[in-house]
Design an enzyme around this catalytic site. Structure first.
Site, PDB file in Angstrom:
ATOM      1  N   SER A 160     108.115 -36.485  26.013  1.00 39.71           N
ATOM      2  CA  SER A 160     108.328 -37.375  24.927  1.00 39.71           C
ATOM      3  C   SER A 160     107.566 -36.502  23.718  1.00 39.71           C
ATOM      4  CB  SER A 160     107.594 -38.582  25.410  1.00 39.71           C
ATOM      5  OG  SER A 160     107.509 -39.373  24.021  1.00 39.71           O
TER       6      SER A 160
ATOM      7  N   TYR B 261     100.333 -43.259  28.936  1.00 38.90           N
ATOM      8  CA  TYR B 261     101.704 -42.289  28.870  1.00 38.90           C
ATOM      9  C   TYR B 261     101.418 -41.049  27.953  1.00 38.90           C
ATOM     10  CZ  TYR B 261     106.554 -41.544  27.763  1.00 38.90           C
ATOM     11  OH  TYR B 261     107.734 -41.222  27.436  1.00 38.90           O
TER      12      TYR B 261
END
Length: 258
Positions: free
Chosen positions: A149, A164
């Site tokens: 990401s 995350y």
């Protein structure tokens, strides 16, 4: 044009995690359409994997449905053995599975939730690579892609997602170091940042952020209002375009020129 450039995935065997839906399903389907012969499909939900397997089979590839909880060390170890027993060599490994939870402030977050994020987002991809790389290196060809990401390098994008962001940053560090280790072997390792994609995980995070994380909600809501969400098919197609290249140790971005 050499044979690889003309048909980069013809006859190849691939393993895709998170293959039951979203980007993972599209990666599997597009690999099958591009000539891959065998696809090991890993995810938690059998019914979703069966749906993906049906699409893959119609596209001409042989699917292997492997339900697994990647957060469960014993389960993932057993399923890795299952795949290797079925197909001794996996040519392409795409670690796509990931979890966004836990969301919210790090202080007070339950340790069990933190451990699950570490297991799914970081430990499982490392263990899969460790198990599959020896055969790739022996045949002097292989592709490892770890889906990450943009938040891994711009931590301000998603406030309240420490688990995350931290695990994805660790995954990128692992990938780039692995690429250095593999350089010249014929096996490559690269990171893929898929962009803001309309997936079930994205929608779940969006709904949770409404009440738990106003800053994250505004970021995600703006993408919806501006029509910036990508479809899984578009993001998967960009990954495959990169995968056909021989680049190693790169961070591929969905929104940058190939």
């Amino acid at each position: 044009m050499d044979e690889f450039a003309a048909q980069p995935f013809a006859g190849r065997t691939a393993l895709i995690t998170g293959a039951g839906r979203g980007i993972g399903r599209e990666i599997a389907l597009q690999l099958a359409r591009a000539g891959a012969a065998r696809l090991a499909l890993l995810a938690r939900t059998r019914d979703q994997l069966v749906e993906t397997a049906d699409l893959v089979a119609r596209a001409g590839a042989e699917p292997l449905v492997v339900p697994v909880d990647l957060a469960d060390r014993a389960d993932r170890s057993e399923k890795i053995v299952t795949v290797i027993a079925q197909w001794a060599t996996i040519d392409i490994l795409i670690n796509n599975a990931g979890v966004a939870q836990p969301l919210g402030p790090t202080a007070g977050t339950a340790p069990v939730l933190l451990r699950r994020a570490v297991d799914v987002n970081l430990t499982a991809p490392i263990e899969l690579a460790s198990a599959l790389l020896p055969a790739m290196v022996d045949q002097k060809w292989g592709r490892v892609v770890n889906v990450s990401s943009a938040a891994a390098s711009d931590v301000r994008l998603l406030a309240g997602t420490n688990a995350y962001v931290t695990t994805k940053a660790g995954l990128e560090a692992h990938t780039l170091n692995l690429a250095f280790e593999l350089d010249g072997s014929g096996v490559t390792a690269n990171v893929y940042r898929p962009g803001h994609v309309d997936t079930s995980m994205n929608r779940q995070s969006y709904e949770e952020a409404k009440t738990t994380n106003p800053q994250m909600f505004e970021f995600m809501d703006r993408a919806r209002r501006e029509g910036a969400l990508l479809t899984p098919a578009v993001s998967a197609a960009v990954l495959l375009a990169h995968l056909a290249d021989r680049g190693n140790g790169q961070i591929w971005h969905v929104d940058k020129t190939l």
